[in-house]
Design a protein around this motif. Structure first.
Motif, PDB file in Angstrom:
ATOM      1  N   SER A  21     -40.542  -6.236  36.307  1.00 18.73           N
ATOM      2  CA  SER A  21     -40.303  -6.113  37.748  1.00 18.73           C
ATOM      3  C   SER A  21     -39.925  -4.688  38.106  1.00 18.73           C
ATOM      4  CB  SER A  21     -39.196  -7.075  38.186  1.00 18.73           C
ATOM      5  OG  SER A  21     -37.955  -6.618  37.697  1.00 18.73           O
ATOM      6  N   THR A  68     -40.518 -14.258  31.185  1.00 20.13           N
ATOM      7  CA  THR A  68     -39.638 -13.184  30.720  1.00 20.13           C
ATOM      8  C   THR A  68     -40.291 -11.839  30.965  1.00 20.13           C
ATOM      9  OG1 THR A  68     -38.649 -14.607  29.050  1.00 20.13           O
ATOM     10  CG2 THR A  68     -38.433 -12.221  28.708  1.00 20.13           C
ATOM     11  N   GLN A 116     -42.346 -11.600  44.397  1.00 18.85           N
ATOM     12  CA  GLN A 116     -41.387 -12.527  43.807  1.00 18.85           C
ATOM     13  C   GLN A 116     -41.991 -13.899  43.534  1.00 18.85           C
ATOM     14  OE1 GLN A 116     -38.290 -11.756  42.710  1.00 18.85           O
ATOM     15  NE2 GLN A 116     -38.861  -9.667  43.227  1.00 18.85           N
ATOM     16  N   GLN A 124     -40.121 -10.887  34.560  1.00 18.92           N
ATOM     17  CA  GLN A 124     -38.793 -10.407  34.922  1.00 18.92           C
ATOM     18  C   GLN A 124     -38.571  -8.989  34.421  1.00 18.92           C
ATOM     19  OE1 GLN A 124     -35.480 -13.056  34.208  1.00 18.92           O
ATOM     20  NE2 GLN A 124     -34.150 -11.338  33.769  1.00 18.92           N
ATOM     21  N   ALA A 159     -33.471 -14.700  29.813  1.00 18.44           N
ATOM     22  CA  ALA A 159     -34.222 -14.432  31.043  1.00 18.44           C
ATOM     23  C   ALA A 159     -34.517 -15.706  31.827  1.00 18.44           C
ATOM     24  CB  ALA A 159     -35.531 -13.717  30.705  1.00 18.44           C
TER      25      ALA A 159
END
Length: 173
Positions: free
Chosen positions: A154, A148, A23, A151, A109
């Motif tokens: 992920s 973006t 993260q 994200q 995002a």
């Protein structure tokens, strides 16, 4: 994973490099490739060489590029598309996987609002990467493209995709 984000432009192409570890998102570098005035061929060459230099310097694992929007002026749209093509060519020649995102996806995002303005995007990039100051506008946009991709790349997004699901307009589809 190291991500190179690119905001293509025929006069100024922004780039941003971030590292992702779980993260954690870390700023590595950002800047702008400014093309000389004059012929389009000279600008294209400048973009191609500039992106190749960024790739050689920062050695990204993956790249993300903003998708060109259709402008009111067809000539401007065409020039922007050619600049994007030069950037994509440099990425392809370096054998980098490429993610592509619309401006709406990037704003959604990073800011959570697909209609956010440039200042809001820049402020969120600054916060998300814990930067001391705001990056130059085109560089901030490129960093937003990289964020973006982080994200969308992920584990949760991959899991949704494996189930045939996606997120559209902030909703599961």
């Amino acid at each position: 994973m190291r991500i190179l984000g690119i905001d293509p432009g025929s006069r100024v192409t922004g780039f941003g490099v971030i590292d992702i570890d779980g993260q954690n998102r870390s700023y590595i570098a950002s800047g702008c490739i400014r093309t000389p005035g004059g012929e389009l061929a000279v600008r294209i060459k400048s973009i191609l060489r500039g992106i190749a230099e960024v790739i050689e310097t920062y050695k990204p694992d993956v790249a993300a590029v903003e998708i060109v929007f259709v402008n009111v002026n067809p000539q401007s749209t065409l020039m922007l598309g050619q600049a994007r093509g030069a950037a994509m060519s440099a990425l392809v020649l370096a054998d980098l996987p490429i993610g592509e995102y619309t401006a709406l996806q990037v704003k959604q995002a990073v800011v959570g609002n697909g209609h956010a303005d440039k200042d809001q995007v820049s402020q969120m990039v600054q916060r998300m990467l814990r930067l001391n100051g705001a990056p130059q506008s085109d560089a901030a946009d490129a960093l937003a493209v990289a964020l973006t991709h982080a994200q969308h790349d992920s584990g949760a997004m991959k899991q949704l995709a494996s189930q045939g699901l996606t997120i559209k307009r902030g909703r599961l589809a």
